[in-house]
Design an enzyme around this catalytic site. Structure first.
Site, PDB file in Angstrom:
ATOM      1  N   ASN A  42       0.850  -1.199   0.000  1.00 49.99           N
ATOM      2  CA  ASN A  42       0.000   0.000   0.000  1.00 49.99           C
ATOM      3  C   ASN A  42       0.883   1.246   0.000  1.00 49.99           C
ATOM      4  O   ASN A  42       1.976   1.261   0.575  1.00 49.99           O
ATOM      5  CB  ASN A  42      -1.020  -0.004   1.146  1.00 49.99           C
ATOM      6  N   GLU A  44       0.433   5.365   0.605  1.00 54.18           N
ATOM      7  CA  GLU A  44      -0.474   6.420   1.062  1.00 54.18           C
ATOM      8  C   GLU A  44       0.073   7.799   0.709  1.00 54.18           C
ATOM      9  O   GLU A  44       1.273   8.049   0.813  1.00 54.18           O
ATOM     10  CB  GLU A  44      -0.685   6.313   2.576  1.00 54.18           C
ATOM     11  N   CYS A  53      -4.068   0.674  -2.545  1.00 52.66           N
ATOM     12  CA  CYS A  53      -3.939  -0.550  -1.738  1.00 52.66           C
ATOM     13  C   CYS A  53      -2.864  -1.471  -2.316  1.00 52.66           C
ATOM     14  O   CYS A  53      -2.534  -1.392  -3.513  1.00 52.66           O
ATOM     15  CB  CYS A  53      -5.245  -1.329  -1.739  1.00 52.66           C
ATOM     16  N   GLU A  55      -3.080  -4.624  -3.001  1.00 51.22           N
ATOM     17  CA  GLU A  55      -3.612  -5.511  -4.045  1.00 51.22           C
ATOM     18  C   GLU A  55      -3.617  -4.825  -5.408  1.00 51.22           C
ATOM     19  O   GLU A  55      -3.212  -5.390  -6.424  1.00 51.22           O
ATOM     20  CB  GLU A  55      -5.050  -5.931  -3.711  1.00 51.22           C
ATOM     21  N   CYS A  93     -10.379  -4.517   0.249  1.00 46.90           N
ATOM     22  CA  CYS A  93     -11.478  -3.539   0.242  1.00 46.90           C
ATOM     23  C   CYS A  93     -12.339  -3.740  -1.008  1.00 46.90           C
ATOM     24  O   CYS A  93     -11.980  -4.476  -1.933  1.00 46.90           O
ATOM     25  CB  CYS A  93     -10.918  -2.117   0.293  1.00 46.90           C
ATOM     26  N   CYS A  96     -10.700  -2.959  -4.456  1.00 44.70           N
ATOM     27  CA  CYS A  96      -9.778  -4.004  -4.922  1.00 44.70           C
ATOM     28  C   CYS A  96     -10.537  -5.241  -5.401  1.00 44.70           C
ATOM     29  O   CYS A  96     -10.131  -5.888  -6.365  1.00 44.70           O
ATOM     30  CB  CYS A  96      -8.792  -4.367  -3.819  1.00 44.70           C
TER      31      CYS A  96
END
Ligand SMILES: O=c1ccn([C@H]2C[C@H](O)[C@@H](CO)O2)c(=O)[nH]1
Ligand SMILES: [Zn+2]
Length: 140
Positions: A42, A44, A53, A55, A93, A96
């Site tokens: 991930n 940010e 993310c 994934e 999430c 994803c």
């Protein structure tokens, strides 16, 4: 490629996590049908909507490398500093899951949520994204 090896790759991917805001570090290892692995973490950004993310990082790396067929993904995650088995399974999430549905077979693609190399759960994408809306619904 065993599940165990792929889980190890996800833990290596997690080490690269850039998460100064949530301090929640996630790693993913995406296995192609050819047997290649794409790691993702991930990332940010201060303007939070720009964050990505683990994934999706893995998928976008793979797609950018002209990969189109995927077998499985391992996801591992937890607060910064936690080691294997100190944290719960980390589920993908909704965004994803939708990305996975774009590129993967709902019944065949395996989503592996791991706490350690021995302790993991396997789901089909269909289980995680029931009643999906994806490519199949547009291109009959
Ligand atoms: O499956 C998940 C769940 C959360 N995150 C990231 C997004 C954000 O950077 C941080 C906290 O939500 O964890 C992922 O990368 N994958
Ligand atoms: Zn996500």
């Amino acid at each position: 490629m065993t599940d165990k090896q792929l889980i190890r790759e996800a833990f290596i991917a997690r080490e690269a996590s850039y998460a100064p805001y949530s301090k929640f570090h996630v790693g993913a290892a995406l296995l192609t049908k050819k047997g290649d692995i794409y790691r993702g973490c991930n990332v940010e950004i201060a303007g939070q909507s720009s964050s990505n993310c683990a994934e999706r990082t893995a998928f976008f790396k793979a797609i950018s490398n002209e990969e189109k067929e995927f077998e499985a993904i391992v996801i591992v995650g937890g607060p910064e500093g936690t080691l294997q088995n100190e944290y719960d399974y980390c589920a993908p999430c909704g965004v994803c899951r939708q990305v996975m549905a774009e590129f993967c077979d709902l019944k065949e693609f395996r989503v592996i949520l791991a706490r350690t190399e021995e302790d993991y759960k396997v789901y089909s994408l269909e289980e995680l994204l029931p009643l999906s809306f994806a490519r199949k619904d547009i291109t009959k």
